[in-house]
Design an enzyme around this catalytic site. Structure first.
Site, PDB file in Angstrom:
ATOM      1  N   ASP A 131       0.841  -1.196   0.000  1.00 22.70           N
ATOM      2  CA  ASP A 131       0.000   0.000   0.000  1.00 22.70           C
ATOM      3  C   ASP A 131       0.876   1.245   0.000  1.00 22.70           C
ATOM      4  O   ASP A 131       1.786   1.365   0.815  1.00 22.70           O
ATOM      5  CB  ASP A 131      -0.919   0.002   1.229  1.00 22.70           C
ATOM      6  CG  ASP A 131      -2.099   0.943   1.051  1.00 22.70           C
ATOM      7  OD1 ASP A 131      -2.401   1.317  -0.100  1.00 22.70           O
ATOM      8  OD2 ASP A 131      -2.718   1.316   2.062  1.00 22.70           O
ATOM      9  N   HIS A 138      -4.409  13.804   1.472  1.00 24.36           N
ATOM     10  CA  HIS A 138      -4.616  12.900   2.610  1.00 24.36           C
ATOM     11  C   HIS A 138      -3.409  12.937   3.540  1.00 24.36           C
ATOM     12  O   HIS A 138      -3.555  13.074   4.765  1.00 24.36           O
ATOM     13  CB  HIS A 138      -4.866  11.473   2.109  1.00 24.36           C
ATOM     14  CG  HIS A 138      -4.858  10.431   3.187  1.00 24.36           C
ATOM     15  ND1 HIS A 138      -5.924  10.260   4.054  1.00 24.36           N
ATOM     16  CD2 HIS A 138      -3.919   9.519   3.546  1.00 24.36           C
ATOM     17  CE1 HIS A 138      -5.634   9.269   4.897  1.00 24.36           C
ATOM     18  NE2 HIS A 138      -4.437   8.809   4.612  1.00 24.36           N
ATOM     19  N   GLU A 203     -10.543   3.564   3.912  1.00 28.48           N
ATOM     20  CA  GLU A 203      -9.681   4.406   3.084  1.00 28.48           C
ATOM     21  C   GLU A 203     -10.050   4.178   1.627  1.00 28.48           C
ATOM     22  O   GLU A 203     -10.028   3.043   1.146  1.00 28.48           O
ATOM     23  CB  GLU A 203      -8.190   4.097   3.337  1.00 28.48           C
ATOM     24  CG  GLU A 203      -7.754   4.548   4.726  1.00 28.48           C
ATOM     25  CD  GLU A 203      -6.248   4.488   4.948  1.00 28.48           C
ATOM     26  OE1 GLU A 203      -5.553   3.758   4.218  1.00 28.48           O
ATOM     27  OE2 GLU A 203      -5.773   5.195   5.868  1.00 28.48           O
ATOM     28  N   GLU A 205      -9.287   4.028  -2.000  1.00 27.62           N
ATOM     29  CA  GLU A 205      -8.054   3.872  -2.779  1.00 27.62           C
ATOM     30  C   GLU A 205      -8.356   3.172  -4.097  1.00 27.62           C
ATOM     31  O   GLU A 205      -9.388   2.536  -4.259  1.00 27.62           O
ATOM     32  CB  GLU A 205      -7.033   3.015  -2.008  1.00 27.62           C
ATOM     33  CG  GLU A 205      -6.743   3.513  -0.601  1.00 27.62           C
ATOM     34  CD  GLU A 205      -5.523   2.866   0.035  1.00 27.62           C
ATOM     35  OE1 GLU A 205      -4.720   2.264  -0.710  1.00 27.62           O
ATOM     36  OE2 GLU A 205      -5.387   2.977   1.262  1.00 27.62           O
ATOM     37  N   ASP A 237      -8.899   0.094   2.226  1.00 33.83           N
ATOM     38  CA  ASP A 237      -7.922  -0.295   3.243  1.00 33.83           C
ATOM     39  C   ASP A 237      -8.538   0.015   4.610  1.00 33.83           C
ATOM     40  O   ASP A 237      -8.226   1.030   5.233  1.00 33.83           O
ATOM     41  CB  ASP A 237      -6.634   0.514   2.991  1.00 33.83           C
ATOM     42  CG  ASP A 237      -5.563   0.265   4.026  1.00 33.83           C
ATOM     43  OD1 ASP A 237      -5.609  -0.784   4.696  1.00 33.83           O
ATOM     44  OD2 ASP A 237      -4.674   1.122   4.155  1.00 33.83           O
ATOM     45  N   ARG A 241      -8.207   3.218  13.589  1.00 33.26           N
ATOM     46  CA  ARG A 241      -7.342   4.379  13.884  1.00 33.26           C
ATOM     47  C   ARG A 241      -6.789   4.364  15.305  1.00 33.26           C
ATOM     48  O   ARG A 241      -5.700   4.900  15.548  1.00 33.26           O
ATOM     49  CB  ARG A 241      -8.130   5.675  13.654  1.00 33.26           C
ATOM     50  CG  ARG A 241      -8.655   5.868  12.246  1.00 33.26           C
ATOM     51  CD  ARG A 241      -7.555   5.895  11.217  1.00 33.26           C
ATOM     52  NE  ARG A 241      -8.085   6.119   9.877  1.00 33.26           N
ATOM     53  CZ  ARG A 241      -7.364   5.939   8.768  1.00 33.26           C
ATOM     54  NH1 ARG A 241      -6.104   5.539   8.837  1.00 33.26           N
ATOM     55  NH2 ARG A 241      -7.905   6.158   7.588  1.00 33.26           N
ATOM     56  N   GLN A 244      -3.983   1.995  15.291  1.00 33.10           N
ATOM     57  CA  GLN A 244      -2.924   2.569  14.453  1.00 33.10           C
ATOM     58  C   GLN A 244      -2.117   3.623  15.217  1.00 33.10           C
ATOM     59  O   GLN A 244      -0.885   3.636  15.173  1.00 33.10           O
ATOM     60  CB  GLN A 244      -3.547   3.186  13.199  1.00 33.10           C
ATOM     61  CG  GLN A 244      -2.547   3.682  12.166  1.00 33.10           C
ATOM     62  CD  GLN A 244      -3.223   4.260  10.925  1.00 33.10           C
ATOM     63  OE1 GLN A 244      -4.451   4.228  10.796  1.00 33.10           O
ATOM     64  NE2 GLN A 244      -2.432   4.789  10.007  1.00 33.10           N
ATOM     65  N   LYS A 257      -4.355  -2.482  10.147  1.00 36.79           N
ATOM     66  CA  LYS A 257      -4.668  -2.524   8.724  1.00 36.79           C
ATOM     67  C   LYS A 257      -4.850  -3.943   8.188  1.00 36.79           C
ATOM     68  O   LYS A 257      -5.521  -4.125   7.179  1.00 36.79           O
ATOM     69  CB  LYS A 257      -3.492  -1.902   7.941  1.00 36.79           C
ATOM     70  CG  LYS A 257      -3.184  -0.462   8.314  1.00 36.79           C
ATOM     71  CD  LYS A 257      -4.022   0.465   7.499  1.00 36.79           C
ATOM     72  CE  LYS A 257      -3.514   1.890   7.597  1.00 36.79           C
ATOM     73  NZ  LYS A 257      -4.298   2.762   6.711  1.00 36.79           N
ATOM     74  N   THR A 261      -8.686  -6.199   3.811  1.00 44.23           N
ATOM     75  CA  THR A 261      -8.670  -5.188   2.749  1.00 44.23           C
ATOM     76  C   THR A 261      -9.676  -5.653   1.704  1.00 44.23           C
ATOM     77  O   THR A 261      -9.631  -6.812   1.293  1.00 44.23           O
ATOM     78  CB  THR A 261      -7.266  -5.084   2.106  1.00 44.23           C
ATOM     79  OG1 THR A 261      -6.313  -4.802   3.140  1.00 44.23           O
ATOM     80  CG2 THR A 261      -7.215  -3.983   1.059  1.00 44.23           C
ATOM     81  N   GLU A 379     -10.414  12.094   8.198  1.00 43.68           N
ATOM     82  CA  GLU A 379     -10.345  13.462   7.671  1.00 43.68           C
ATOM     83  C   GLU A 379     -11.706  14.154   7.745  1.00 43.68           C
ATOM     84  O   GLU A 379     -11.800  15.314   8.139  1.00 43.68           O
ATOM     85  CB  GLU A 379      -9.875  13.433   6.213  1.00 43.68           C
ATOM     86  CG  GLU A 379      -8.444  12.964   6.051  1.00 43.68           C
ATOM     87  CD  GLU A 379      -8.157  12.535   4.620  1.00 43.68           C
ATOM     88  OE1 GLU A 379      -7.812  13.399   3.810  1.00 43.68           O
ATOM     89  OE2 GLU A 379      -8.292  11.331   4.322  1.00 43.68           O
TER      90      GLU A 379
HETATM   91 MN    MN Z   1      -4.081   2.826   2.924  1.00 49.32          MN
END
Ligand code: MN
Length: 432
Positions: A131, A138, A203, A205, A237, A241, A244, A257, A261, A379
């Protein structure tokens, strides 16, 4: 770079009537995937309107080139991806002819399966998943939450940043998302505890599938990188948080993570995207030029992806009360990416690391500069400081059990028939 040919002709229609005007799969798209219907083994197919063309069946019936038969008869696309871009273009031409010319209808129709009756599988046996972090808005938004004065670290504009993810927990769209458990340590707590994540996020992506790779110890020159990309999918993904924030230093993402996925089921080929290429956005004044090994004129000119991305959320309560999914964001991939797909591939192999057919590479979260184009709840809710209000009155800072999240991608360009990726969806289940 792939070129525009008769397969992109906006006047071309299919005798598969549901394909004409289909939002995702008109005859100009022809994405590859793996499906199963009834009790049959998974096999390779092509999405066309509401149907799937069984390529093992079509190939076995002599409708396709004989030297493709072995690869197209398997249950993943890996072997097909060892074929080069010339074969990819030829297969696309052949499929476009078979599905548009009514003279082939009688011989092709027996190999069509109704998509609604088929199950989707991962397109490839994914050997490795990496990734990246090419979404500069971002990276800036997230960096600002940790370092308000200095959001981007100095390496960002020189090195396409990435980390190795876990290939075996990549699943196809529709698989449930079991809330992960792990160590959580709120900033004001003295020590962490272990339990279900309270800050589960997504996420937005794109995924890049590698076609032919490179041998260990060899590199992929930037001018050739596009030939190594088979196609694209949507990639979510999923990210815890709270896990993380506590675990990421000093080695980066890990258990926050790798629990799952999700990717969309169809590989939209590099050839299908030819009409939707854009130039890379100009770098802001004062930014360094890419180092020579990452700089290619053709890539700068047409390495941008003209793909419109969107995300929707529907909570359990919204489903029960008949409220439509709420649009969380909308934005252009090209506007979000500081590095192109070719630069990602070249950089990945720049130390001699071997890429292999069927490897999956995530771009990183694709947020645009606008508040309406943010690719994660981290975000959108500013780390939980600004919860969003949903239709029906519920609020969300992060995902709750029962929430269903879907990523969408659609390509439009003047003079081209729009194509889509099919959604990438997942519903959150309580922690086990
Ligand atoms: Mn990612």
């Amino acid at each position: 770079m792939s070129q525009i040919d008769e397969t992109h002709d906006p006047a071309r229609t299919s005798w598969v009537e549901s394909a004409n005007g289909h939002p995702d799969f008109p005859i100009q798209n022809l994405p590859l995937g793996v499906f199963s219907a009834g009790t049959r083994e998974p096999r390779i197919g092509v999405a066309i309107g509401d149907m799937i063309l069984d390529l093992k069946g079509a190939s076995g019936a002599g409708l396709l080139d004989d030297h493709w038969k072995l690869a197209l008869g398997l249950s993943t696309l890996n072997a097909w991806f060892t074929h080069g871009p010339d074969d990819a273009r030829e297969l696309r031409r052949k499929l476009s002819t078979l599905l548009s010319d009514a003279r082939f209808r009688a011989s092709v129709e027996p190999h069509l399966v109704r998509a609604a009756n088929a199950e989707r599988h991962l397109p490839c046996d994914i050997g490795d998943y990496t990734d990246f972090y090419v979404g500069i808005h971002h990276a800036t938004n997230v960096g600002r939450q940790f370092r308000p004065d200095n959001p981007l670290l100095p390496n960002y504009k020189y090195v396409p940043i990435g980390y190795h993810g876990r290939a075996s927990s990549v699943r196809v769209s529709g698989q449930p998302v079991v809330r992960p458990k792990g160590q959580r340590k709120p900033p004001d707590a003295e020590a962490p505890d272990y339990g279900p994540s309270r800050r589960l996020d997504y996420e937005l992506e794109l995924g890049i599938f590698i076609r032919r790779g490179n041998d260990l110890g060899h590199t992929i020159p930037i001018g050739e990188a596009a030939n190594h990309i088979a196609g694209y999918c949507l990639l979510n993904d999923w990210s815890a948080r709270d896990l993380q924030a506590w675990e990421y230093q000093p080695l980066g993402p890990f258990l926050a993570k790798n629990f799952l996925t999700s990717i969309s089921a169809w590989v939209v080929t590099a050839e299908a995207l030819a009409p939707f290429r854009k130039s890379m956005p100009p770098r802001p004044d004062g930014d360094p030029a890419p180092l020579p090994y990452l700089l290619d004129r053709a890539d700068q000119h047409s390495g941008g992806l003209g793909i419109e991305l969107a995300v929707t959320l529907q909570t359990a309560q919204m489903r029960e009360t008949g409220l439509k999914p709420h649009v969380l964001s909308q934005g252009q991939a090209a506007a979000a990416m500081y590095w192109s797909a070719a630069q990602i591939v070249t950089h990945h192999a720049s130390n001699g690391c071997n890429l292999q057919p069927g490897d999956l590479i995530g771009t990183g979260t694709l947020s645009t500069a606008e508040d309406t184009g943010l690719g994660s709840l981290l975000e959108i809710s500013q780390g939980g400081k600004a919860p969003i209000i949903l239709p029906g009155g519920e609020t969300r800072s992060f995902l709750e059990d029962g929430d269903e999240l879907t990523l969408f991608a659609r390509c439009t360009a003047e003079g081209a028939v729009p194509i889509g990726f099919g959604g990438c969806t997942g519903r959150i289940l309580p922690a086990n």
